[in-house]
Design a protein around this motif. Structure first.
Motif, PDB file in Angstrom:
ATOM      1  N   ALA A 148      21.444  26.361  42.825  1.00 47.09           N
ATOM      2  CA  ALA A 148      20.376  25.376  42.989  1.00 47.09           C
ATOM      3  C   ALA A 148      20.754  24.326  44.033  1.00 47.09           C
ATOM      4  O   ALA A 148      19.912  23.919  44.845  1.00 47.09           O
ATOM      5  N   LEU A 149      22.002  23.897  44.042  1.00 43.87           N
ATOM      6  CA  LEU A 149      22.441  22.869  44.987  1.00 43.87           C
ATOM      7  C   LEU A 149      22.426  23.346  46.429  1.00 43.87           C
ATOM      8  O   LEU A 149      22.050  22.596  47.331  1.00 43.87           O
ATOM      9  N   VAL A 150      22.860  24.587  46.661  1.00 44.69           N
ATOM     10  CA  VAL A 150      22.941  25.081  48.046  1.00 44.69           C
ATOM     11  C   VAL A 150      21.702  25.861  48.477  1.00 44.69           C
ATOM     12  O   VAL A 150      21.624  26.302  49.608  1.00 44.69           O
ATOM     13  N   GLY A 151      20.770  26.043  47.561  1.00 43.65           N
ATOM     14  CA  GLY A 151      19.538  26.738  47.911  1.00 43.65           C
ATOM     15  C   GLY A 151      19.719  28.226  48.118  1.00 43.65           C
ATOM     16  O   GLY A 151      19.049  28.831  48.955  1.00 43.65           O
ATOM     17  N   LYS A 152      20.631  28.813  47.369  1.00 47.11           N
ATOM     18  CA  LYS A 152      20.900  30.251  47.471  1.00 47.11           C
ATOM     19  C   LYS A 152      20.810  30.859  46.077  1.00 47.11           C
ATOM     20  O   LYS A 152      20.513  30.184  45.104  1.00 47.11           O
ATOM     21  N   SER A 153      21.108  32.143  45.965  1.00 52.61           N
ATOM     22  CA  SER A 153      21.045  32.833  44.680  1.00 52.61           C
ATOM     23  C   SER A 153      22.349  32.672  43.902  1.00 52.61           C
ATOM     24  O   SER A 153      23.383  32.311  44.462  1.00 52.61           O
ATOM     25  N   VAL A 154      22.290  32.974  42.611  1.00 47.23           N
ATOM     26  CA  VAL A 154      23.481  32.965  41.767  1.00 47.23           C
ATOM     27  C   VAL A 154      24.473  34.000  42.292  1.00 47.23           C
ATOM     28  O   VAL A 154      25.683  33.761  42.329  1.00 47.23           O
ATOM     29  N   SER A 155      23.962  35.148  42.726  1.00 49.51           N
ATOM     30  CA  SER A 155      24.825  36.192  43.294  1.00 49.51           C
ATOM     31  C   SER A 155      25.576  35.685  44.519  1.00 49.51           C
ATOM     32  O   SER A 155      26.748  36.004  44.718  1.00 49.51           O
ATOM     33  N   PHE A 156      24.905  34.891  45.331  1.00 54.24           N
ATOM     34  CA  PHE A 156      25.542  34.317  46.511  1.00 54.24           C
ATOM     35  C   PHE A 156      26.710  33.434  46.081  1.00 54.24           C
ATOM     36  O   PHE A 156      27.808  33.527  46.637  1.00 54.24           O
ATOM     37  N   SER A 157      26.487  32.588  45.086  1.00 53.98           N
ATOM     38  CA  SER A 157      27.550  31.707  44.596  1.00 53.98           C
ATOM     39  C   SER A 157      28.734  32.522  44.084  1.00 53.98           C
ATOM     40  O   SER A 157      29.889  32.251  44.421  1.00 53.98           O
ATOM     41  N   LYS A 158      28.447  33.532  43.289  1.00 57.66           N
ATOM     42  CA  LYS A 158      29.521  34.370  42.741  1.00 57.66           C
ATOM     43  C   LYS A 158      30.294  35.081  43.849  1.00 57.66           C
ATOM     44  O   LYS A 158      31.530  35.149  43.808  1.00 57.66           O
ATOM     45  N   SER A 159      29.583  35.606  44.825  1.00 57.51           N
ATOM     46  CA  SER A 159      30.271  36.328  45.892  1.00 57.51           C
ATOM     47  C   SER A 159      31.101  35.377  46.748  1.00 57.51           C
ATOM     48  O   SER A 159      32.203  35.728  47.171  1.00 57.51           O
ATOM     49  N   GLN A 160      30.596  34.169  46.989  1.00 57.55           N
ATOM     50  CA  GLN A 160      31.360  33.204  47.775  1.00 57.55           C
ATOM     51  C   GLN A 160      32.636  32.783  47.040  1.00 57.55           C
ATOM     52  O   GLN A 160      33.693  32.651  47.654  1.00 57.55           O
ATOM     53  N   VAL A 161      32.538  32.597  45.727  1.00 59.79           N
ATOM     54  CA  VAL A 161      33.724  32.244  44.947  1.00 59.79           C
ATOM     55  C   VAL A 161      34.722  33.395  44.967  1.00 59.79           C
ATOM     56  O   VAL A 161      35.917  33.194  45.192  1.00 59.79           O
ATOM     57  N   ALA A 162      34.242  34.610  44.754  1.00 66.25           N
ATOM     58  CA  ALA A 162      35.151  35.764  44.726  1.00 66.25           C
ATOM     59  C   ALA A 162      35.800  35.986  46.087  1.00 66.25           C
ATOM     60  O   ALA A 162      37.027  36.116  46.186  1.00 66.25           O
ATOM     61  N   ARG A 163      35.000  36.034  47.130  1.00 62.95           N
ATOM     62  CA  ARG A 163      35.538  36.278  48.469  1.00 62.95           C
ATOM     63  C   ARG A 163      36.401  35.120  48.943  1.00 62.95           C
ATOM     64  O   ARG A 163      37.455  35.321  49.539  1.00 62.95           O
ATOM     65  N   GLY A 164      35.916  33.906  48.707  1.00 66.11           N
ATOM     66  CA  GLY A 164      36.670  32.729  49.135  1.00 66.11           C
ATOM     67  C   GLY A 164      38.004  32.616  48.421  1.00 66.11           C
ATOM     68  O   GLY A 164      39.023  32.290  49.033  1.00 66.11           O
TER      69      GLY A 164
ATOM     70  N   ILE B 216      26.947  40.681  48.338  1.00 69.65           N
ATOM     71  CA  ILE B 216      27.502  40.486  46.997  1.00 69.65           C
ATOM     72  C   ILE B 216      28.745  41.338  46.865  1.00 69.65           C
ATOM     73  O   ILE B 216      28.735  42.524  47.163  1.00 69.65           O
ATOM     74  N   ASP B 217      29.801  40.741  46.379  1.00 69.62           N
ATOM     75  CA  ASP B 217      31.014  41.518  46.130  1.00 69.62           C
ATOM     76  C   ASP B 217      30.807  42.405  44.915  1.00 69.62           C
ATOM     77  O   ASP B 217      30.247  41.977  43.918  1.00 69.62           O
ATOM     78  N   ALA B 218      31.286  43.615  44.979  1.00 70.05           N
ATOM     79  CA  ALA B 218      31.208  44.525  43.837  1.00 70.05           C
ATOM     80  C   ALA B 218      32.134  44.067  42.724  1.00 70.05           C
ATOM     81  O   ALA B 218      31.845  44.251  41.546  1.00 70.05           O
ATOM     82  N   LEU B 219      33.226  43.454  43.099  1.00 69.27           N
ATOM     83  CA  LEU B 219      34.197  43.029  42.105  1.00 69.27           C
ATOM     84  C   LEU B 219      34.270  41.514  42.101  1.00 69.27           C
ATOM     85  O   LEU B 219      34.607  40.907  43.096  1.00 69.27           O
ATOM     86  N   ILE B 220      33.938  40.898  40.982  1.00 71.90           N
ATOM     87  CA  ILE B 220      34.032  39.454  40.839  1.00 71.90           C
ATOM     88  C   ILE B 220      35.371  39.160  40.186  1.00 71.90           C
ATOM     89  O   ILE B 220      35.649  39.588  39.080  1.00 71.90           O
ATOM     90  N   ASP B 221      36.213  38.407  40.879  1.00 74.74           N
ATOM     91  CA  ASP B 221      37.557  38.099  40.406  1.00 74.74           C
ATOM     92  C   ASP B 221      37.508  36.922  39.435  1.00 74.74           C
ATOM     93  O   ASP B 221      37.084  35.838  39.796  1.00 74.74           O
ATOM     94  N   GLU B 222      37.924  37.143  38.207  1.00 73.21           N
ATOM     95  CA  GLU B 222      37.927  36.088  37.197  1.00 73.21           C
ATOM     96  C   GLU B 222      39.302  35.452  37.030  1.00 73.21           C
ATOM     97  O   GLU B 222      39.536  34.696  36.106  1.00 73.21           O
ATOM     98  N   ALA B 223      40.238  35.756  37.907  1.00 75.50           N
ATOM     99  CA  ALA B 223      41.577  35.175  37.835  1.00 75.50           C
ATOM    100  C   ALA B 223      41.510  33.687  38.136  1.00 75.50           C
ATOM    101  O   ALA B 223      40.542  33.214  38.718  1.00 75.50           O
ATOM    102  N   PRO B 224      42.536  32.930  37.743  1.00 75.46           N
ATOM    103  CA  PRO B 224      42.528  31.502  38.044  1.00 75.46           C
ATOM    104  C   PRO B 224      42.404  31.260  39.534  1.00 75.46           C
ATOM    105  O   PRO B 224      42.839  32.085  40.341  1.00 75.46           O
ATOM    106  N   GLY B 225      41.832  30.121  39.872  1.00 74.32           N
ATOM    107  CA  GLY B 225      41.628  29.784  41.270  1.00 74.32           C
ATOM    108  C   GLY B 225      42.937  29.626  42.009  1.00 74.32           C
ATOM    109  O   GLY B 225      43.998  29.487  41.410  1.00 74.32           O
ATOM    110  N   PRO B 226      42.873  29.630  43.324  1.00 73.30           N
ATOM    111  CA  PRO B 226      44.072  29.553  44.140  1.00 73.30           C
ATOM    112  C   PRO B 226      44.798  28.225  43.997  1.00 73.30           C
ATOM    113  O   PRO B 226      45.975  28.125  44.310  1.00 73.30           O
ATOM    114  N   SER B 227      44.116  27.183  43.509  1.00 67.87           N
ATOM    115  CA  SER B 227      44.767  25.885  43.360  1.00 67.87           C
ATOM    116  C   SER B 227      45.915  25.959  42.374  1.00 67.87           C
ATOM    117  O   SER B 227      46.846  25.175  42.438  1.00 67.87           O
TER     118      SER B 227
END
Length: 191
Positions: free
Chosen positions: A152-168, A103-114
């Motif tokens: 729910a879709l990927v079968g992981k935790s909410v924290s996993f989703s947040k960290s993947q979005v932040a890191r990605g 889990i990333d310690a810092l969740i980036d809420e900035a607009p996406g890279p798109s």
């Protein structure tokens, strides 16, 4: 679940013919949805062969289950969910062993890279990410799914989703607009 803004109308008569087992109707449905299903799978998986496999598997399921479509929602939404499930199942099978506890310690809420890039560089940058990260980013930024829905879709935790979005998202920013590196001694002395 959120719905895609992309809709394709399917005449009721075509669905009725498909439910009756008419092969020509199945072919018309396949032709109408071949490209959007393939594109969705390619965006999630990043591999043309896997995307074709998802297209074929999803369409086979649609044809096997066409009688279960009740018409309460758009046909594309129903088919899209089948395709999404097929892509995510394939992604889970090829999971690269990333830990859901990371889990990333810092969740980036900035607009996406798109927001920062045009389609070409963004496509190339997405292709450089691991498949799971790419799919989570796609579901979050493009499809508009929430973190609990993605989990729910990927079968992981909410924290996993947040960290993947932040890191990605951070990794995409670095790929699209790399930080300026150190200046060479030869270049520095020439100025």
């Amino acid at each position: 679940m959120t719905t895609s803004s992309f809709q394709i109308d399917v005449p009721q008569v075509l669905l009725t013919r498909a439910c009756a087992g008419e092969l020509g109707a199945f072919e018309q449905i396949y032709r109408r949805f071949e490209r959007p299903v393939y594109t969705l799978a390619l965006r999630l998986l990043g591999d043309a062969d896997s995307a074709r496999d998802v297209l074929h598997d999803a369409m086979l399921k649609v044809f096997q289950r066409i009688n279960t479509f009740r018409g309460e929602s758009p046909f594309w939404g129903w088919l899209r969910q089948i395709a999404l499930n097929e892509a995510l199942m394939r992604l889970r099978q090829h999971d690269r062993g990333q830990s859901s506890d990371e889990i990333d310690a810092l969740i980036d809420e900035a607009p996406g890279p798109s927001v920062l890039a045009d389609a070409g560089p963004l496509e190339r940058a997405l292709a450089r990410l691991p498949a799971q990260t790419r799919s989570v980013l796609w579901l979050y930024h493009v499809e508009g799914y929430s973190h609990p829905e993605i989990a729910a879709l990927v079968g992981k935790s909410v924290s996993f989703s947040k960290s993947q979005v932040a890191r990605g998202t951070q990794r995409l920013r670095e790929i699209i607009d790399p930080p300026a590196g150190p200046v060479s001694c030869l270049i520095a002395t020439a100025h």
